[in-house]
Design an enzyme around this catalytic site. Sequence first.
Site, PDB file in Angstrom:
ATOM      1  CG  HIS A  19      -1.918   1.090   1.238  1.00 19.74           C
ATOM      2  ND1 HIS A  19      -1.697   2.262   1.928  1.00 19.74           N
ATOM      3  CD2 HIS A  19      -3.145   1.224   0.656  1.00 19.74           C
ATOM      4  CE1 HIS A  19      -2.738   3.062   1.774  1.00 19.74           C
ATOM      5  NE2 HIS A  19      -3.623   2.461   1.006  1.00 19.74           N
TER       6      HIS A  19
ATOM      7  CD  GLU B  67      -5.314   2.183  -2.537  1.00 21.26           C
ATOM      8  OE1 GLU B  67      -5.871   1.542  -1.610  1.00 21.26           O
ATOM      9  OE2 GLU B  67      -4.702   3.253  -2.356  1.00 21.26           O
TER      10      GLU B  67
ATOM     11  CG  HIS C 141      -6.957  -0.848   4.376  1.00 20.41           C
ATOM     12  ND1 HIS C 141      -5.897  -0.192   4.969  1.00 20.41           N
ATOM     13  CD2 HIS C 141      -7.064  -0.331   3.124  1.00 20.41           C
ATOM     14  CE1 HIS C 141      -5.382   0.670   4.101  1.00 20.41           C
ATOM     15  NE2 HIS C 141      -6.063   0.605   2.983  1.00 20.41           N
TER      16      HIS C 141
ATOM     17  CB  CYS D 164       3.388 -18.726   7.051  1.00 22.02           C
ATOM     18  SG  CYS D 164       3.520 -19.539   8.660  1.00 22.02           S
TER      19      CYS D 164
END
Length: 283
Positions: free
Chosen positions: A86, A91, A123, A185
């Site tokens: 961002h 965006e 957000h 991950c």
Amino acid sequence: MTVQKSKNPQVDIAEDNAFFPSEYSLSQYTSPVSDLDGVDYPKPYRGKHKILVIAADERYLPTDNGKLFSTGNHPIETLLPLYHLHAAGFEFEVATISGLMTKFEYWAMPHKDEKVMPFFEQHKSLFRNPKKLADVVASLNADSEYAAIFVPGGHGALIGLPESEDVAAALQWAIENDRFVISLCHGPAAFLALRHGDNPLNGYSICAFPDAADKQTPEIGYMPGHLTWYFGEELKKMGMNIINDDITGRVHKDRKVLTGDSPFAANALGKLAAQEMLAAYAG
């Protein structure tokens, strides 16, 4: 005298036989403040391209003893890469398989972080009101504005995403149309959605959370039982190479697939993704 924190998983009273990580494991693997740094993008992107986040929409992961692990997307693994992207001018939109809200592992939220928490609040509505992934997939074409697909980690990525035809279609589109794929991950478990058809990730190298580490976490009460399957084993069966066997915060780039090994890689992955995407779209 120092009192040893309990290694017993903590009860999640919102569901029968469900558990959060133990006090001990939370003391070892979570922090009220993140390691966010290096957010320096003096020439951010100003165009229309954006990120599609494929988030988890299910909280409870069954373990081998029938107990449920209360999970979702890991906040650090989700928010730090997005913070960098961002700041670099990209965006993002959020989609889930069902179109229902994103589930987070709130027990890992860096609730005292003066940069990450305002970013999350700004957000939050995107995560609470995501798009339905099937609707996004139906609209994809060569001119679509998504520059990247980002699949955050957290054990919630093991639920639904590896079997989703919509996840497979989104990833297929990204790779065929030279877009970035970003994950870390447990997020790369979503790549398993490609195993039943044409697999464009065959031969790619990635970082991911090691199966060996997942097999150890029940010992400290991070999970209330062992997993019933291990995504690393399955990724290798579909021709992918996991280059790490430990957790060091390592990140890796193979063509336009950008990956990290754990929450400790979230900040570095954010930097890598921002730099690579700026070079590709704002260069």
